[in-house]
Design a protein around this motif. Sequence first.
Motif, PDB file in Angstrom:
ATOM      1  N   ALA A   1       0.752  -1.411   0.019  1.00  0.00           N
ATOM      2  CA  ALA A   1       0.149  -0.188   0.022  1.00  0.00           C
ATOM      3  C   ALA A   1       0.846   1.314   0.087  1.00  0.00           C
ATOM      4  O   ALA A   1       0.550   2.227  -0.913  1.00  0.00           O
ATOM      5  N   GLN A   2       2.058   1.187   0.732  1.00  0.00           N
ATOM      6  CA  GLN A   2       2.878   2.493   0.736  1.00  0.00           C
ATOM      7  C   GLN A   2       3.696   2.646  -0.491  1.00  0.00           C
ATOM      8  O   GLN A   2       3.714   3.835  -0.990  1.00  0.00           O
ATOM      9  N   VAL A   3       3.826   1.453  -1.183  1.00  0.00           N
ATOM     10  CA  VAL A   3       4.581   1.470  -2.553  1.00  0.00           C
ATOM     11  C   VAL A   3       3.672   2.015  -3.493  1.00  0.00           C
ATOM     12  O   VAL A   3       4.027   2.912  -4.202  1.00  0.00           O
ATOM     13  N   ALA A   4       2.425   1.718  -3.456  1.00  0.00           N
ATOM     14  CA  ALA A   4       1.465   2.308  -4.283  1.00  0.00           C
ATOM     15  C   ALA A   4       1.388   3.708  -4.188  1.00  0.00           C
ATOM     16  O   ALA A   4       1.474   4.550  -5.141  1.00  0.00           O
ATOM     17  N   ARG A   5       1.274   4.103  -2.824  1.00  0.00           N
ATOM     18  CA  ARG A   5       1.103   5.436  -2.461  1.00  0.00           C
ATOM     19  C   ARG A   5       2.287   6.345  -2.905  1.00  0.00           C
ATOM     20  O   ARG A   5       2.129   7.488  -3.704  1.00  0.00           O
ATOM     21  N   ILE A   6       3.451   5.992  -2.913  1.00  0.00           N
ATOM     22  CA  ILE A   6       4.614   6.641  -3.268  1.00  0.00           C
ATOM     23  C   ILE A   6       4.605   6.758  -4.612  1.00  0.00           C
ATOM     24  O   ILE A   6       4.866   7.659  -5.206  1.00  0.00           O
ATOM     25  N   LEU A   7       4.379   5.485  -5.406  1.00  0.00           N
ATOM     26  CA  LEU A   7       4.450   5.575  -6.944  1.00  0.00           C
ATOM     27  C   LEU A   7       3.024   6.777  -7.573  1.00  0.00           C
ATOM     28  O   LEU A   7       3.819   7.568  -8.524  1.00  0.00           O
ATOM     29  N   LEU A   8       2.113   7.004  -6.962  1.00  0.00           N
ATOM     30  CA  LEU A   8       1.225   7.849  -7.372  1.00  0.00           C
ATOM     31  C   LEU A   8       1.461   9.423  -6.670  1.00  0.00           C
ATOM     32  O   LEU A   8       1.449  10.087  -7.659  1.00  0.00           O
TER      33      LEU A   8
END
Lengths: 428, 428
Positions: free
Chosen positions: B19-26
């Motif tokens: 979830a944090q990886v997705a947040r950072i990518l976005l």
Amino acid sequence: MSGEKNLKVALLGCGTVGAQVARILLEDANELASRSGAGLQLIGIAVRNLETKRDVDLPIQLFTTDALGLIEQADVVIELLGGLDPAGQYIAAALSKGASVITGNKALIALKGAELNEVAAGSGAQLRYEAAVAGAIPILRPIADSLAGDHITKVMGIVNGTTNFILDAMDTTGAAFDDVLAEAQALGYAEADPTADVGGHDAAAKAAILASLAFHTTVSSEQVSTQGITEVTAEDVAAAAEAGYVIKLLAIAEQGEAGISVRVYPALIRRGHPLATVHGAFNAVFVEAENAGDLMFYGAGAGGNATASAVMGDVVAVARQIAAGAPLPNGSVHQSPRMLDFDAITTRYWIGLSVKDQSGVLAAIATVFGEHGVSIQSMSQQGDADSGAQLRILTHQGTESALASTVEALKALDAVHSVLSVMRVEGN
Amino acid sequence: MSGEKNLKVALLGCGTVGAQVARILLEDANELASRSGAGLQLIGIAVRNLETKRDVDLPIQLFTTDALGLIEQADVVIELLGGLDPAGQYIAAALSKGASVITGNKALIALKGAELNEVAAGSGAQLRYEAAVAGAIPILRPIADSLAGDHITKVMGIVNGTTNFILDAMDTTGAAFDDVLAEAQALGYAEADPTADVGGHDAAAKAAILASLAFHTTVSSEQVSTQGITEVTAEDVAAAAEAGYVIKLLAIAEQGEAGISVRVYPALIRRGHPLATVHGAFNAVFVEAENAGDLMFYGAGAGGNATASAVMGDVVAVARQIAAGAPLPNGSVHQSPRMLDFDAITTRYWIGLSVKDQSGVLAAIATVFGEHGVSIQSMSQQGDADSGAQLRILTHQGTESALASTVEALKALDAVHSVLSVMRVEGN
């Protein structure tokens, strides 16, 4: 895989580090070839004086005084001469003709790094300088690469072994700065002219390099606010110890909403902080990143073997790229930094005052802090029948300008004999 | 420089780290593009169950249960499902079709890393797994790259936050293992089934990965001698503290003339050692290299944000290589390791004995040590009126076989009630 390609390596300089680099290149040739995917052939060592005695026995036919001639034949150039001149010209010459360069020259990189990076980008050559900061500790590549997907907010480094040795000895023995410096000089931990170290200039060059990589920008050593440790007294060290702190010379690079601040000064660190456990001539770099949180990298900051390890890591990295036929990945856009005025940085102050031992003094002092919007975290008093009392005051966070003007106002107070010391407090 | 190339990124798994990886990518899309030299477009997130609540608000249209379909369209695949199956198949599928893979899956890499590396080499894709060891701490790349020109002789890591939290709490509070484990579970530092952590298996997987990179070889988690912390008692911790030591679960990879040893066990570390200062759930990896000397890397070992930082560092590295059109430099020759038998490793022992409180006991015990060629460094006795005396014996260096057979012989002694504990001592 070894032997497919052979890279000609030129070494410039054969001092403490250079001699070890030459030894490793010769002793570990097979292993390095297997790790790099390319042979690494030391084709020559350029030195100023052929007669100088070296730390390592090296084949005499490798030595030459013709650095430019050697560079002309090389695929990879290792510059370990130090100093701005002629090292800078040699590196530029190598990079322009497409030879990759590994250097440990912090002064040069901190001043001319951006310029040299551009020359490298123009010819497709690589420029690497892991050895320039914190000796053996892999710190530049982790900052530039491993943390490339994060936001680094602050870097605090103990990056000068001489000053850490001195401050650590003062902390351990209670001795005065001058005495410890003399001992450090006798032991070879400090140079005959210690100005670059104790004046903070060596740390400032490293701070500039750390800031540039951490914040994807270009900070020059000229942009670093620098204060050394020559004014740190045995009394400061003892009073800090009593309050649960240790004094360290820190190279600090900080990025906030308002801009980037890069500075070097002696600061108080609480004893429980990881940086407080760095003793002797060791180095450590503490990194705060938004996602990664707190990181610390610790190791030997100097020494021939240790620094040679960092140089050789860069050599293998460069060789791997060349062997793979790979252009250097270079996606970073280097923007000019928005530098924060030193006056605008936020820290905590630790102020030592000699005051009259009479009623009303504390109230007068507290009023000055209040007028400048600076709040006091703690205050401790040591009485002294002859010369009045000594106060040590620790503030909460404030801007440098508010803190500095508070100190000016304290000086003007009738109740204050003198300001004994002003130091900043870093770390949580 | 951004926008030149656009890389399609598939995320497999959306737990704490995902979830944090997705947040950072976005959130950081522009910045990541500028640092990578390529846009990073999150094209989808494959999950087992679309209904699960996530830690971060993410666009619902990104989610899918069709992992293989998502992989088919991706240039870069981030695997954060964990477990061997189906994660292994997904990674193999991605690598075979030439998509690069970033994973934090230590169990899988420790068991199948060599195999997956071969698949990657076959298609020219990259496989990176910095997040698999010590969370946010950049440790794999420094070991594999920065120290590539050096010889690493030993790696000692505190690489499991749960066990360090437990041992640190036992050391600080004097509490028993079971009580601290229950507290750690309540605080979320330990899982409901803590076997993988307290049994040392998680650390063993990380030890295998560290050994493989440090020694340029392939060590599988099955080759790691593993002992957990379940038998560490409050008495052990207290006695160690009294002797100036702290007990830590260490993942050790060591290379000597005779071969490679990879092992996990609770060991005594003297209080002054850098590893002894690692508290709570923090991780640290201590590296000894021939030229670099002693290095330590310290930071958060787990947590969604911290681990996501390591994942994103790998993502940017992979993207830079792809953006530069660069094949992955891969000069390392991976040889099969010459593994040292556990019996042949050299350590120091710390032995706790319950003995009869009578004359001649110490002589009998000392004789047993002498007969096995093991010399005693120190011995301390604590009397107890009811149950006899307790002895704590610290040995000098010896082989595991000599030390273990000494302990067997001690058990057979008439004067010895029981062997209370046997632990090894690590670090200088």
